[in-house]
Design a protein around this motif. Structure first.
Motif, PDB file in Angstrom:
ATOM      1  N   ARG A  24     -13.805 -34.300 -14.365  1.00  0.00           N
ATOM      2  CA  ARG A  24     -14.276 -35.397 -13.472  1.00  0.00           C
ATOM      3  C   ARG A  24     -13.395 -36.494 -13.769  1.00  0.00           C
ATOM      4  NH1 ARG A  24     -19.524 -33.547 -15.051  1.00  0.00           N
ATOM      5  NH2 ARG A  24     -19.607 -34.999 -16.702  1.00  0.00           N
ATOM      6  N   GLY A  25     -12.869 -36.766 -14.826  1.00  0.00           N
ATOM      7  CA  GLY A  25     -12.160 -37.885 -14.973  1.00  0.00           C
ATOM      8  C   GLY A  25     -10.879 -37.906 -14.249  1.00  0.00           C
ATOM      9  N   TRP A  26     -10.190 -36.639 -14.425  1.00  0.00           N
ATOM     10  CA  TRP A  26      -8.994 -36.420 -13.743  1.00  0.00           C
ATOM     11  C   TRP A  26      -9.078 -36.471 -12.015  1.00  0.00           C
ATOM     12  CZ3 TRP A  26      -7.869 -32.576 -10.179  1.00  0.00           C
ATOM     13  CH2 TRP A  26      -6.301 -32.497  -9.684  1.00  0.00           C
ATOM     14  N   PHE A  27     -10.200 -35.942 -11.591  1.00  0.00           N
ATOM     15  CA  PHE A  27     -10.376 -36.039 -10.179  1.00  0.00           C
ATOM     16  C   PHE A  27     -10.655 -37.683  -9.723  1.00  0.00           C
ATOM     17  CE2 PHE A  27     -13.325 -36.500  -6.718  1.00  0.00           C
ATOM     18  CZ  PHE A  27     -12.452 -35.564  -5.579  1.00  0.00           C
ATOM     19  N   ALA A  28     -11.212 -38.505 -10.454  1.00  0.00           N
ATOM     20  CA  ALA A  28     -11.547 -39.755 -10.419  1.00  0.00           C
ATOM     21  C   ALA A  28     -10.419 -40.520 -10.152  1.00  0.00           C
ATOM     22  CB  ALA A  28     -12.504 -40.422 -11.238  1.00  0.00           C
ATOM     23  N   ARG A  29      -9.470 -40.216 -11.451  1.00  0.00           N
ATOM     24  CA  ARG A  29      -8.156 -40.986 -11.382  1.00  0.00           C
ATOM     25  C   ARG A  29      -7.398 -40.695 -10.112  1.00  0.00           C
ATOM     26  NH1 ARG A  29      -8.516 -39.529 -16.703  1.00  0.00           N
ATOM     27  NH2 ARG A  29      -7.013 -37.768 -16.383  1.00  0.00           N
ATOM     28  N   TRP A  30      -7.153 -39.437  -9.631  1.00  0.00           N
ATOM     29  CA  TRP A  30      -6.294 -39.171  -8.530  1.00  0.00           C
ATOM     30  C   TRP A  30      -6.991 -39.716  -7.249  1.00  0.00           C
ATOM     31  CZ3 TRP A  30      -1.348 -38.044  -8.090  1.00  0.00           C
ATOM     32  CH2 TRP A  30      -0.997 -37.298  -9.149  1.00  0.00           C
ATOM     33  N   PHE A  31      -8.293 -39.789  -7.337  1.00  0.00           N
ATOM     34  CA  PHE A  31      -8.740 -40.337  -6.137  1.00  0.00           C
ATOM     35  C   PHE A  31      -8.690 -41.761  -5.963  1.00  0.00           C
ATOM     36  CE2 PHE A  31     -12.588 -42.170  -3.874  1.00  0.00           C
ATOM     37  CZ  PHE A  31     -12.609 -41.475  -2.658  1.00  0.00           C
ATOM     38  N   ARG A  32      -8.614 -42.324  -6.917  1.00  0.00           N
ATOM     39  CA  ARG A  32      -8.279 -43.917  -7.022  1.00  0.00           C
ATOM     40  C   ARG A  32      -7.089 -44.248  -6.431  1.00  0.00           C
ATOM     41  NH1 ARG A  32     -11.814 -43.768 -11.666  1.00  0.00           N
ATOM     42  NH2 ARG A  32     -10.183 -43.924 -13.200  1.00  0.00           N
ATOM     43  N   ARG A  33      -6.156 -43.191  -7.088  1.00  0.00           N
ATOM     44  CA  ARG A  33      -4.695 -43.424  -6.843  1.00  0.00           C
ATOM     45  C   ARG A  33      -4.387 -42.943  -5.245  1.00  0.00           C
ATOM     46  NH1 ARG A  33      -2.231 -40.127 -11.853  1.00  0.00           N
ATOM     47  NH2 ARG A  33      -2.526 -41.384 -13.494  1.00  0.00           N
ATOM     48  N   LEU A  34      -5.162 -42.156  -4.801  1.00  0.00           N
ATOM     49  CA  LEU A  34      -4.956 -41.888  -3.314  1.00  0.00           C
ATOM     50  C   LEU A  34      -5.431 -42.919  -2.515  1.00  0.00           C
ATOM     51  CD1 LEU A  34      -4.240 -38.888  -2.842  1.00  0.00           C
ATOM     52  CD2 LEU A  34      -6.004 -38.601  -1.245  1.00  0.00           C
ATOM     53  N   VAL A  35      -6.627 -43.230  -2.804  1.00  0.00           N
ATOM     54  CA  VAL A  35      -7.194 -44.626  -2.027  1.00  0.00           C
ATOM     55  C   VAL A  35      -6.263 -45.811  -2.224  1.00  0.00           C
ATOM     56  CG1 VAL A  35      -9.141 -46.167  -1.893  1.00  0.00           C
ATOM     57  CG2 VAL A  35      -9.746 -43.795  -2.311  1.00  0.00           C
ATOM     58  N   LEU A  36      -5.855 -45.918  -3.376  1.00  0.00           N
ATOM     59  CA  LEU A  36      -5.003 -47.282  -3.507  1.00  0.00           C
ATOM     60  C   LEU A  36      -3.754 -46.990  -2.711  1.00  0.00           C
ATOM     61  CD1 LEU A  36      -4.566 -49.843  -4.942  1.00  0.00           C
ATOM     62  CD2 LEU A  36      -3.319 -48.666  -6.755  1.00  0.00           C
ATOM     63  N   SER A  37      -3.181 -45.591  -2.719  1.00  0.00           N
ATOM     64  CA  SER A  37      -1.952 -45.344  -2.063  1.00  0.00           C
ATOM     65  C   SER A  37      -2.352 -45.452  -0.462  1.00  0.00           C
ATOM     66  CB  SER A  37      -1.414 -44.192  -2.262  1.00  0.00           C
ATOM     67  OG  SER A  37      -1.214 -43.939  -3.670  1.00  0.00           O
ATOM     68  N   VAL A  39      -4.564 -47.355   0.694  1.00  0.00           N
ATOM     69  CA  VAL A  39      -4.533 -48.971   1.146  1.00  0.00           C
ATOM     70  C   VAL A  39      -3.402 -49.613   1.349  1.00  0.00           C
ATOM     71  CG1 VAL A  39      -5.452 -51.123   0.315  1.00  0.00           C
ATOM     72  CG2 VAL A  39      -6.906 -48.998   0.142  1.00  0.00           C
ATOM     73  N   ILE A  40      -2.368 -49.239   0.225  1.00  0.00           N
ATOM     74  CA  ILE A  40      -1.238 -50.045   0.349  1.00  0.00           C
ATOM     75  C   ILE A  40      -0.318 -49.456   1.644  1.00  0.00           C
ATOM     76  CG2 ILE A  40       1.170 -49.859  -0.938  1.00  0.00           C
ATOM     77  CD1 ILE A  40      -0.377 -49.482  -3.645  1.00  0.00           C
ATOM     78  N   ALA A  41      -0.286 -48.166   1.966  1.00  0.00           N
ATOM     79  CA  ALA A  41       0.324 -47.590   3.034  1.00  0.00           C
ATOM     80  C   ALA A  41      -0.497 -48.229   4.276  1.00  0.00           C
ATOM     81  CB  ALA A  41       0.134 -45.947   3.055  1.00  0.00           C
ATOM     82  N   SER A  42      -1.532 -48.467   4.378  1.00  0.00           N
ATOM     83  CA  SER A  42      -2.259 -49.135   5.498  1.00  0.00           C
ATOM     84  C   SER A  42      -1.685 -50.686   5.603  1.00  0.00           C
ATOM     85  CB  SER A  42      -3.573 -49.097   5.348  1.00  0.00           C
ATOM     86  OG  SER A  42      -4.033 -47.668   5.522  1.00  0.00           O
ATOM     87  N   VAL A  43      -1.772 -51.334   4.411  1.00  0.00           N
ATOM     88  CA  VAL A  43      -1.170 -52.665   4.371  1.00  0.00           C
ATOM     89  C   VAL A  43       0.022 -52.689   4.814  1.00  0.00           C
ATOM     90  CG1 VAL A  43      -0.963 -54.699   3.089  1.00  0.00           C
ATOM     91  CG2 VAL A  43      -2.810 -53.328   2.711  1.00  0.00           C
ATOM     92  N   LEU A  44       0.944 -51.798   4.479  1.00  0.00           N
ATOM     93  CA  LEU A  44       2.476 -51.727   4.912  1.00  0.00           C
ATOM     94  C   LEU A  44       2.643 -51.516   6.137  1.00  0.00           C
ATOM     95  CD1 LEU A  44       4.255 -50.236   1.843  1.00  0.00           C
ATOM     96  CD2 LEU A  44       4.408 -52.614   2.449  1.00  0.00           C
ATOM     97  N   GLY A  45       1.762 -50.585   6.938  1.00  0.00           N
ATOM     98  CA  GLY A  45       1.889 -50.145   8.240  1.00  0.00           C
ATOM     99  C   GLY A  45       1.551 -51.264   8.898  1.00  0.00           C
ATOM    100  N   VAL A  46       0.341 -51.964   8.612  1.00  0.00           N
ATOM    101  CA  VAL A  46      -0.144 -53.175   9.297  1.00  0.00           C
ATOM    102  C   VAL A  46       0.963 -54.274   9.356  1.00  0.00           C
ATOM    103  CG1 VAL A  46      -1.571 -55.070   9.547  1.00  0.00           C
ATOM    104  CG2 VAL A  46      -2.547 -52.780   9.056  1.00  0.00           C
ATOM    105  N   ILE A  47       1.624 -54.340   8.342  1.00  0.00           N
ATOM    106  CA  ILE A  47       2.725 -55.608   8.098  1.00  0.00           C
ATOM    107  C   ILE A  47       3.882 -55.007   9.179  1.00  0.00           C
ATOM    108  CG2 ILE A  47       4.376 -56.526   6.686  1.00  0.00           C
ATOM    109  CD1 ILE A  47       2.416 -56.227   4.367  1.00  0.00           C
TER     110      ILE A  47
END
Length: 731
Positions: A24-37, A39-47
């Motif tokens: 569960r910890g591995w899945f949560a970490r990768w999920f958070r990374r995916l969401v963060l990526s 969000v970052i991609a979306s912000v960069l895309g918006v910019i």
């Protein structure tokens, strides 16, 4: 013990739960990374998108510049004398400010093209999400509707290619437009620039074209018709399909009512009662411009500047051709006409009786059976194989590979010359000639003279069972008129800019000799006789005319193609559904239309006689082998027993030698009598009389060598001996 057991249970439970917690910890970490990526991609895309929109907005022209730009190319079409015959391309009408545009017109356009126009920022997220959902959950392809702003961006800056790159640029430009201009400015630009069909750009031009009044006076029903055109201008044009335009307008009214842009009473209008402008500008010359102008894509480099196209059309001849077709075509029947000058320049082209009713060009696109007009190629092949107009043929019943052709009247005339057989369009003779020279040879001859449609090699092909185009048949006859040299039809002389700079200049096509000149002279002889005394009498115009009629089975098609004074004209008549037309024959209405047109067409040209003098090649000037030998009854020959047989006697008389011997008295041999063969110069007896020898070698009285003769060689057929028939006989 209890404590030890509890510890074991604890250890056992702990060892089973630890991997699950790690997973569960591995899945949560990768999920958070995916969401963060994400969000970052979306912000960069918006910019990135924001920067793209910002740069696009800064590079956009001003509002005044956008008003002044034109969306399409203007083409002025001129006749051969420079007279303007058509102006194609954009017609923009008067520019209307937003305050001058009727509110019902604005609401109609927004209702049918972009219901959320006043709330989105250039692209419609709701519409885009709905299109994505439909695409992901169904079988339909992805097809989000472009907003009004996106359509404006595409019309002004881009093309209509359905590519991802173009859609992305369209979205960026749409948002740039929204950031720089107000909604009213965007809608004003759109309504003054969008294409409504028929060359009309903008609502004022469309209103004047379809309703004969400016757009400031548009009614609700008229606004609905115009708004409905944007989706498919050609399909919903009221001048092309009134019912389709009315149905589409009713859809627009329903959408306006559902979106509460008009009241129920305003939506309850009879669109079919709208009075449409009668379009008189569409005349027969449009058949020609529809054929010629698409060739500009091949003749010119890509250009969007206004151009002038100088054509070969003669206005007077075009009007004469239109009148000739309308005056002579049978009821409920279509007609077409093409006329070519010596060099292939198209002088007139009529594709139908009424361009407004039907723009289908029967002169260039329709494939119809030519009937006996196709015999041109049969007789060309026969003349090239060695026949001459004077050769004898037989009009008798024949059967070829199970096919038995019949003459038009059902009768047979027996022996006649080739000229007469052609003039009276004898089917049995054409079938025999085609069989003799080979049906493949006839097909090749048609190809040689410019027939581009498929040609069968069945025996019935000699009677015109293969479909052809009128322009191709006219081209073939024009090549005959030019002494057997190729003729290439063309319609554009030159193309210039509005300032007079030449972009294209026509150059004469390279001419090739399709058949020898004596063959062209021979077929012209036949064609002239067909008009003078044969089936084409109705085509006479008081000067030399050569031509051929054509009538198909059950009178479905009628043709006449001919030439005079350097002008070649083809006429076709028939129904589009290929049903029989009572009384339609090539020698009647088509020939009459030909004559009516040609009297005008050649009135300013000198009268010219046809060159029908056959200057035969050397191989045809030589007498046939059997002409040298003569008839077996006219000369001595040696029989199977070695006896020499004199003319008219089957065998020697008993007790005589085959020829007398002077100076010797041999028993049983009679002396030479007067009238017997004379002596040769050396005193030896001569086997045949001087008269016979003269005839056998082609000499007349007092001649020293054979005279020229037009006796022709024949083409041996497969399976037949390579033997030349006697003059006047046919294999």
């Amino acid at each position: 013990m209890a404590r030890r057991g509890s510890r074991r249970r604890f250890l056992k439970r702990g060892t089973s739960e630890m991997p699950a917690k790690k997973e569960r910890g591995w899945f949560a970490r990768w999920f958070r990374r995916l969401v963060l990526s994400g969000v970052i991609a979306s912000v960069l895309g918006v910019i990135f998108l924001g920067l793209a929109v910002l740069f696009a907005a800064r590079s956009l022209p001003s509002y005044g510049q956008l008003r002044a730009t034109q969306n399409a190319q203007t083409i002025v079409v001129r006749a051969r004398d420079g007279t303007q015959i058509a102006e194609l391309g954009p017609s923009f009408g008067k520019w209307l400010d937003s305050s001058e545009i009727p509110e019902v017109m604005k609401e109609a356009m927004v209702a049918v093209e972009d219901r959320r126009f006043r709330s989105h920022f250039g692209i419609d997220p709701i519409g885009l999400a709905r299109a994505t959902y439909v695409w992901a959950t169904g079988t339909k392809r992805f097809g989000a509707t472009s907003t009004i702003t996106q359509q404006l961006a595409r019309n002004i800056f881009l093309n209509s290619n359905r590519t991802l790159d173009r859609k992305l640029r369209e979205a960026v430009l749409a948002m740039a437009l929204e950031s720089k201009f107000s909604k009213e400015q965007i809608l004003e630009l759109y309504l003054n620039k969008v294409y409504f069909g028929g060359g009309a750009y903008g609502i004022d031009s469309a209103s004047r074209k379809f309703f004969s009044h400016p757009a400031t006076d548009l009614s609700t029903a008229e606004a609905a018709i115009i708004a409905g055109l944007v989706k498919a201008p050609s399909r919903y044009s009221p001048t092309a399909d009134v019912q389709a335009a009315v149905s589409r307008a009713n859809v627009v009214l329903r959408l306006m009512r559902e979106q509460e842009r008009i009241s129920a009473s305003e939506a309850d209008v009879d669109v079919s009662a709208v009075k449409l402008k009668e379009d008189r500008a569409q005349n027969s010359v449009r058949y020609f411009t529809d054929w010629a102008l698409p060739q500009l894509d091949l003749l010119l480099p890509e250009t969007f500047e206004p151009i002038e196209v100088w054509t070969t059309i003669d206005i007077g001849m075009q009007q004469a051709g239109t009148a000739a077709i309308k005056a002579n075509v049978p009821g409920n029947t279509q007609g077409a006409l093409v006329s070519l000058d010596r060099d292939g320049a198209i002088l007139a082209m009529v594709g139908g009786t009424d361009y407004v009713s039907t723009s289908y060009n029967r002169a260039t696109d329709a494939l119809r059976q030519p009937g006996s007009a196709f015999k041109l190629f049969v007789y060309l092949a026969a003349l090239e194989a060695g026949y001459t107009p004077e050769d004898r043929v037989k009009d008798v019943p024949v059967t070829i590979d199970g096919w038995s052709p019949r003459n038009s009247g059902g009768s047979y005339a027996g022996e006649m010359d080739v000229r007469t057989a052609f003039a009276y369009s004898k089917n049995t003779v054409a079938a025999q000639l085609g069989n003799e020279v080979g049906f493949g040879t006839v097909a090749s001859m048609a190809r040689r003279f410019g027939i581009t449609s498929p040609i069968s090699t069945f025996p019935s092909m000699v009677l015109g069972s293969s479909e052809v185009r009128l322009i191709d048949m006219t081209r073939a006859f024009a090549s005959v008129s030019e002494g057997g040299t190729s003729v290439e039809p063309y319609g554009i002389v030159k193309v210039t800019t509005s300032d007079g700079d030449v972009l294209y200049q026509h150059e004469d096509a390279r001419r090739t000799q399709l058949v020898p000149e004596y063959v062209a002279a021979g077929i012209t002889d036949l064609l002239q006789t067909a008009v003078n005394t044969g089936t084409g009498k109705a085509a006479q115009i008081g000067r030399p005319v050569a031509g051929k009629t054509g009538t198909t089975s059950s009178n479905k098609d009628g043709w006449f193609v001919g030439f005079s004074s350097g002008i070649t004209t083809g006429v076709w008549m028939g129904r589009d559904d290929a049903k029989a037309v009572a009384g339609l024959q090539g020698g009647r209405a088509p020939a009459q239309a030909f004559a009516a047109f040609m009297r005008y067409a050649v009135k300013d040209r000198p009268i010219t006689k046809f060159d029908t003098e056959l200057q035969l090649p050397e191989w045809q000037l030589e007498p046939d082998e059997e002409y040298y030998y003569g008839d077996p009854d006219d000369y001595y020959y040696v029989d199977e027993q070695g006896n020499l047989i004199e003319p008219g006697r089957l065998q020697p008389e008993p007790g005589t030698l085959p020829f007398p011997v002077e100076g010797e008295n041999i028993p049983g041999v009679q002396p030479r009598r007067e009238g017997d063969p004379a002596e040769a110069a050396d005193g030896a007896p001569q086997a045949a009389s001087d008269d016979f020898l003269n005839r056998a070698t082609g000499r007349g009285p007092g001649q020293t060598r054979p005279p020229p003769t037009t006796n022709s060689r024949r083409v041996p057929q497969p399976g037949q001996p390579d033997q030349m028939p006697a003059p006047g006989q046919q294999n």
